[in-house]
Motif scaffolding. Structure first.
Motif, PDB file in Angstrom:
ATOM      1  N   ARG A  82     -53.147  14.464  58.306  1.00  0.00           N
ATOM      2  CA  ARG A  82     -52.387  13.219  58.471  1.00  0.00           C
ATOM      3  C   ARG A  82     -51.600  13.012  57.179  1.00  0.00           C
ATOM      4  NH1 ARG A  82     -55.864  10.323  62.146  1.00  0.00           N
ATOM      5  NH2 ARG A  82     -54.556   8.448  62.085  1.00  0.00           N
ATOM      6  N   VAL A  84     -50.069  10.347  54.364  1.00  0.00           N
ATOM      7  CA  VAL A  84     -50.150   9.006  53.814  1.00  0.00           C
ATOM      8  C   VAL A  84     -49.055   8.848  52.761  1.00  0.00           C
ATOM      9  CG1 VAL A  84     -51.835   9.676  52.043  1.00  0.00           C
ATOM     10  CG2 VAL A  84     -51.642   7.275  52.735  1.00  0.00           C
ATOM     11  N   LEU A 137     -57.928  10.819  56.232  1.00  0.00           N
ATOM     12  CA  LEU A 137     -57.071   9.636  56.125  1.00  0.00           C
ATOM     13  C   LEU A 137     -57.885   8.354  56.074  1.00  0.00           C
ATOM     14  CD1 LEU A 137     -54.213   8.370  56.167  1.00  0.00           C
ATOM     15  CD2 LEU A 137     -54.448   8.234  58.643  1.00  0.00           C
ATOM     16  N   SER A 141     -57.519   5.755  53.092  1.00  0.00           N
ATOM     17  CA  SER A 141     -57.081   4.388  53.391  1.00  0.00           C
ATOM     18  C   SER A 141     -58.087   3.366  52.891  1.00  0.00           C
ATOM     19  CB  SER A 141     -56.874   4.219  54.902  1.00  0.00           C
ATOM     20  OG  SER A 141     -55.900   5.111  55.382  1.00  0.00           O
ATOM     21  N   GLU A 153     -49.628   4.975  56.540  1.00  0.00           N
ATOM     22  CA  GLU A 153     -49.642   6.285  57.180  1.00  0.00           C
ATOM     23  C   GLU A 153     -48.241   6.607  57.673  1.00  0.00           C
ATOM     24  OE1 GLU A 153     -51.682   8.873  60.828  1.00  0.00           O
ATOM     25  OE2 GLU A 153     -52.106   6.726  60.655  1.00  0.00           O
TER      26      GLU A 153
END
Length: 254
Positions: A82, A84, A137, A141, A153
């Protein structure tokens, strides 16, 4: 492709500007918007910024890469593939980031100041990529949120409309077009307009849908419009020539 959209917006601004002139000249009425010029204008902030730095430093300045040339500011890949986006602008931001992600560089005095991190951009970028890439992620986060650091994101296009912000009232418009359902972003600012000001949820017009009406209003007879259409000079709406027509037919058969 964003240049196309910006060019359209700039054209509207130029048209409105020309309409506001009390005595527009032929030159004022001639509006040409090029994609290259559009791109230059969109990049205006960065172009002016590199010129300013060149003059302040007294030597030619080169683009450092990354948003605002800030090390640690940008998109980074997590362990679960993912992305960020980190907002690291100041020394305080850097200290929060390094501590939150348990980076060894958090204790490196040589990286405490932005001017020093810029000199060691390659090292800083590698350190951030390594720290973010070691975590999923959700963990990144959680840590960044607890540290009070700005981040978000970077979503793939197919997930953008799933977010709470996109689903908020007034952000999207629904319509049906040739049997297909669409949700498209509402024009910016429409959510604050008076009730009903945004109009009906109408689909885009068919290619040539208004040709006959417009040319009739300009004084052309129906026969003249038909003759022009036969030569291809103008287009009239024709459902059978639509690109998606075969797709829709196959879908109906299923």
């Amino acid at each position: 492709s964003y240049h196309d959209q910006f060019a359209g917006a700039y054209a509207v601004i130029r048209v409105i500007g020309a309409m506001m002139l009390q005595s527009p000249t032929p030159a004022d009425r001639l509006i040409e918007i090029g994609l290259y010029e559009t791109g230059l204008h969109v990049a205006g902030r960065d172009l002016a910024g590199v010129q300013l730095k060149t003059q302040l430093l007294g030597r030619p300045e080169k683009e450092g890469g990354g948003e605002f040339s800030m090390p640690g500011y940008g998109a980074y890949l997590t362990a679960d593939d993912r992305w960020v986006y980190l907002l690291v602008l100041t020394d305080v931001h850097w200290a929060k980031l390094a501590k939150a992600l348990a980076m060894p560089e958090a204790h490196d005095a040589e990286l405490a100041k932005l001017r020093d991190r810029k000199k060691q951009r390659t090292r800083v970028e590698a350190a951030v990529r390594r720290a973010v890439g070691a975590l999923h992620l959700a963990e990144v986060s959680s840590r960044l949120k607890a540290a009070g650091l700005g981040f978000t994101e970077v979503l793939p296009i197919e997930r953008v409309l799933e977010t709470p912000q996109a689903r908020a009232q007034g952000k999207l418009r629904n319509f049906d077009y040739r049997g297909f359902d669409f949700e498209v972003p509402e024009f910016p600012g429409a959510a604050g307009a008076a009730a009903g000001a945004a109009g009906e949820n109408l689909p885009p017009p068919e290619l040539g849908a208004h040709t006959l009406a417009l040319m009739t209003a300009l004084g052309f007879a129906a026969e003249q419009v038909a003759a022009l259409a036969d030569t291809g000079a103008v287009a009239l709406a024709d459902a059978e020539k639509f690109t998606w027509a075969p797709v829709k037919a196959k879908r109906a058969e299923k």
